[in-house]
Motif scaffolding. Structure first.
Motif, PDB file in Angstrom:
ATOM      1  N   SER A  58       2.614  -7.885  -3.793  1.00  0.00           N
ATOM      2  CA  SER A  58       3.794  -6.701  -4.616  1.00  0.00           C
ATOM      3  C   SER A  58       4.126  -7.532  -6.119  1.00  0.00           C
ATOM      4  O   SER A  58       3.947  -6.589  -6.822  1.00  0.00           O
ATOM      5  CB  SER A  58       4.955  -6.893  -3.580  1.00  0.00           C
ATOM      6  OG  SER A  58       5.654  -7.748  -3.730  1.00  0.00           O
ATOM      7  N   GLU A  62       3.114  -5.677  -9.184  1.00  0.00           N
ATOM      8  CA  GLU A  62       3.974  -4.673 -10.306  1.00  0.00           C
ATOM      9  C   GLU A  62       3.896  -6.025 -11.528  1.00  0.00           C
ATOM     10  O   GLU A  62       4.477  -5.380 -13.006  1.00  0.00           O
ATOM     11  CB  GLU A  62       5.641  -5.798  -9.835  1.00  0.00           C
ATOM     12  CG  GLU A  62       6.412  -5.089 -10.399  1.00  0.00           C
ATOM     13  CD  GLU A  62       8.500  -5.789 -10.145  1.00  0.00           C
ATOM     14  OE1 GLU A  62       8.656  -5.599 -10.817  1.00  0.00           O
ATOM     15  OE2 GLU A  62       7.810  -6.831  -9.279  1.00  0.00           O
ATOM     16  N   ARG A  85      -0.411   2.714 -12.416  1.00  0.00           N
ATOM     17  CA  ARG A  85       1.041   1.691 -11.747  1.00  0.00           C
ATOM     18  C   ARG A  85       1.816   2.759 -10.404  1.00  0.00           C
ATOM     19  O   ARG A  85       1.089   1.748  -9.956  1.00  0.00           O
ATOM     20  CB  ARG A  85       2.418   3.063 -12.489  1.00  0.00           C
ATOM     21  CG  ARG A  85       3.756   2.881 -11.813  1.00  0.00           C
ATOM     22  CD  ARG A  85       4.771   3.459 -13.490  1.00  0.00           C
ATOM     23  NE  ARG A  85       4.419   5.176 -13.234  1.00  0.00           N
ATOM     24  CZ  ARG A  85       5.093   6.107 -12.282  1.00  0.00           C
ATOM     25  NH1 ARG A  85       5.425   5.255 -11.015  1.00  0.00           N
ATOM     26  NH2 ARG A  85       4.779   6.742 -11.924  1.00  0.00           N
ATOM     27  N   GLU A  89       1.814   0.846  -7.018  1.00  0.00           N
ATOM     28  CA  GLU A  89       2.621   0.432  -6.726  1.00  0.00           C
ATOM     29  C   GLU A  89       2.576   1.259  -4.605  1.00  0.00           C
ATOM     30  O   GLU A  89       2.896   0.833  -3.812  1.00  0.00           O
ATOM     31  CB  GLU A  89       3.460   2.289  -6.703  1.00  0.00           C
ATOM     32  CG  GLU A  89       4.664   1.776  -7.551  1.00  0.00           C
ATOM     33  CD  GLU A  89       4.959   3.167  -8.546  1.00  0.00           C
ATOM     34  OE1 GLU A  89       4.687   4.288  -7.868  1.00  0.00           O
ATOM     35  OE2 GLU A  89       5.985   2.920  -9.324  1.00  0.00           O
ATOM     36  N   SER A  93       2.993  -0.537  -2.073  1.00  0.00           N
ATOM     37  CA  SER A  93       3.814  -0.310  -0.482  1.00  0.00           C
ATOM     38  C   SER A  93       3.747  -0.380   1.234  1.00  0.00           C
ATOM     39  O   SER A  93       4.428   0.015   1.936  1.00  0.00           O
ATOM     40  CB  SER A  93       4.184   0.825  -0.914  1.00  0.00           C
ATOM     41  OG  SER A  93       2.481   1.848  -0.318  1.00  0.00           O
TER      42      SER A  93
END
Length: 541
Positions: A58, A62, A85, A89, A93
């Motif tokens: 993550s 990010e 992006r 994401e 997730s």
């Protein structure tokens, strides 16, 4: 994978540029997409050497998504940043899940959603269509797979092989979508080209596949597309505004939708994307200051980048309207030159040194944003600015402060001096080294000029329209052009080896008369400068 994708896009960057006719025929789609991927690469280089398990998936995605946002330029770059992006994401997730066809399919679907939501009026036949049709194809293939999920103990080699096969299906869909793009977007059909951004996406995916298959794997063959032939004077898609303006806004509780109405009142082609802490803003506008002012009190504006779309369209026409000769290519360089000058001949002289010329106009007084746009157009990551007038230094300094490139202003006071000092420029050296060399060269150059007097002299020495001659800042001769020029050349040539003379508009002496005025033993190098107001600009070395 990202390195291979970036390399593939970089290798055919100019090809992507040459297809670019929508939304504006400014020929920079390949540049913008490549710059966005380079920003991602820099972030990955920063993380390199740290085990992914230590950093965390993550955290990695990010950082990559934020790097894409901060590095995005132009419509295509901003939309690509949102594709990155959306995919990032989705990947972040699902902690603990192996990246397999199911997760890739979900990431593509979310990337497509993010791409569509970033654009106020989505146009089909562009890169957003390509990403959506890739996502649809992968989802369809997924439904046909007997084992779409990889076992947790699957080897790295098996994972790479399966993901490459999935992305091959995505590439097939992307290529088919690009091929159909002229059927969906009339401007593409009119110019006989496919969509530049969508084509860039196919190159990116081909690179990803090659990256998965290993260092020595062949890159999947992506068709080449010839750009439409463009001739001077031909009408093509153009923006009603001059500047493509990009910047970052940092603040708290930022909401992109709050700013769009104000931007729509002053510009078009608006993209505002990001999160509550950071927004990336893209707008086409005539006065970039107005766009920046929209965010006054809401956050700090950084990384301002301004591109002159009129200049880009001119360059695209010059590059593609070649009538059978090879198209122009921008040189590869570490440190570029931006010079302020006026006159077609002076522009050509500077361009022989691969300098980008900002047209100073009759008063040689361009705005900060015109210089900033010139910095953007320079192919170097570092830039030297030659203001070539004491009146331009302040605007050049401001442009250097605003630009996110490394920019050094070398305080040249005359165009002929800036031109003469360029023999000391090394495009592969850094800006500080070049600034030192150029300043040293400038210190050994003497300048002068002959021009028609703008008004009667209060001391009665000359009348308006008569010739006046200067060496440096000192008036040394006046009267008829022939003796005035002879006097200036004699004084500048004393102890020198070379006089460079740039002839301006309406110069009253022919070539033979001028050649005969050179002092004995001094070489006279004549050029057609075409500059206004000054009959002759002279540099002595």
């Amino acid at each position: 994978m990202v390195s291979a994708a970036c390399a593939q896009l970089e290798a055919r960057r100019q090809e992507v540029n040459d297809l670019n006719v929508f939304p504006v025929a400014d020929g920079d789609t390949g540049d913008n997409m490549t710059q966005t991927l380079r920003a991602v690469m820099r972030e990955l280089d920063h993380l390199n050497g740290q085990p992914v398990d230590d950093v965390g998936r993550s955290e990695v995605v990010e950082a990559v998504a934020r790097a894409a946002l901060l590095g995005a330029r132009g419509n295509s770059g901003v939309i690509l940043s949102q594709i990155v992006r959306g995919a990032a994401e989705e990947l972040s997730s699902r902690p603990g899940e192996l990246v397999d066809p199911v997760l890739v399919s979900a990431a593509l679907a979310r990337a497509a959603d993010a791409a569509y939501s970033s654009v106020r009026d989505p146009a089909e036949g562009t890169m957003i269509t390509v990403v959506r049709e890739m996502a649809h194809r992968v989802a369809t293939e997924l439904a046909r797979m007997e084992t779409p999920r990889l076992a947790q103990d699957a080897s790295a080699q098996e994972q790479d092989r399966v993901l490459a096969e999935v992305l091959e299906k995505a590439l097939e869909a992307a290529e088919a979508s690009v091929e159909r793009s002229p059927d969906l977007l009339p401007v593409l059909r009119e110019h006989g080209v496919v969509d530049a951004g969508g084509y860039g996406v196919t190159l990116l995916v081909a690179g990803l596949i090659a990256g998965l298959r290993g260092q020595h794997a062949e890159v999947p063959d992506v068709p080449h597309y010839a750009p439409a032939e463009v001739h001077a004077g031909e009408e093509h898609e153009s923006s009603g505004y001059r500047y493509c303006t990009n910047f970052i806004v940092n603040g708290d509780s930022l909401q992109a939708r709050d700013f769009v109405p104000s931007l729509e009142e002053i510009g078009d082609s608006i993209l505002v994307v990001g999160d509550s802490r950071t927004l990336r803003v893209h707008v086409h506008i005539d006065d970039p200051e107005l766009a920046v002012a929209v965010f006054a009190g809401s956050g700090t504006v950084e990384r301002l980048d301004v591109a002159d779309m009129h200049e880009q369209e001119y360059q695209r026409t010059a590059r593609l309207g070649h009538n059978g000769t090879p198209p122009l290519r921008r040189p590869t360089m570490r440190c570029g030159i931006v010079a302020v000058a006026a006159g077609a001949g002076m522009r050509r002289l500077y361009e022989q040194f691969d300098a980008h010329v900002v047209e100073g106009g009759a008063t040689l007084n361009p705005s900060t944003f015109e210089i900033l746009a010139g910095i953007h157009e320079s192919p170097g990551d570092e830039v030297i600015v030659l203001p070539n007038s004491s009146n331009v230094i302040m605007a050049a300094d401001r442009a250097a402060d605003l630009s996110e490139k490394t920019v050094v202003v070398v305080e040249s006071l005359w165009p002929q001096a800036g031109l003469a000092c360029l023999v000391a420029h090394d495009s592969q050296a850094d800006s500080q080294t070049n600034a030192k060399q150029l300043r040293q060269a400038l210190s050994s150059i003497a300048t002068g000029f002959v021009a028609p007097a703008a008004r009667d002299d209060k001391q009665g020495r000359f009348r308006s329209g008569e010739a006046v001659g200067f060496v440096g800042e000192q008036l040394v001769a006046w009267g008829e052009p022939h003796p005035v020029l002879a006097s200036v050349l004699e004084q500048l040539g004393d102890g020198r080896e070379l006089l460079t003379l740039c002839e301006g508009e309406g110069a009253p002496l022919d070539a033979g008369a001028v050649e005969g005025l050179a002092p004995p033993g001094v070489e006279l190098d004549r050029h057609d400068g075409g500059q206004p107001h000054y009959w002759w600009l002279i540099a002595a070395e």
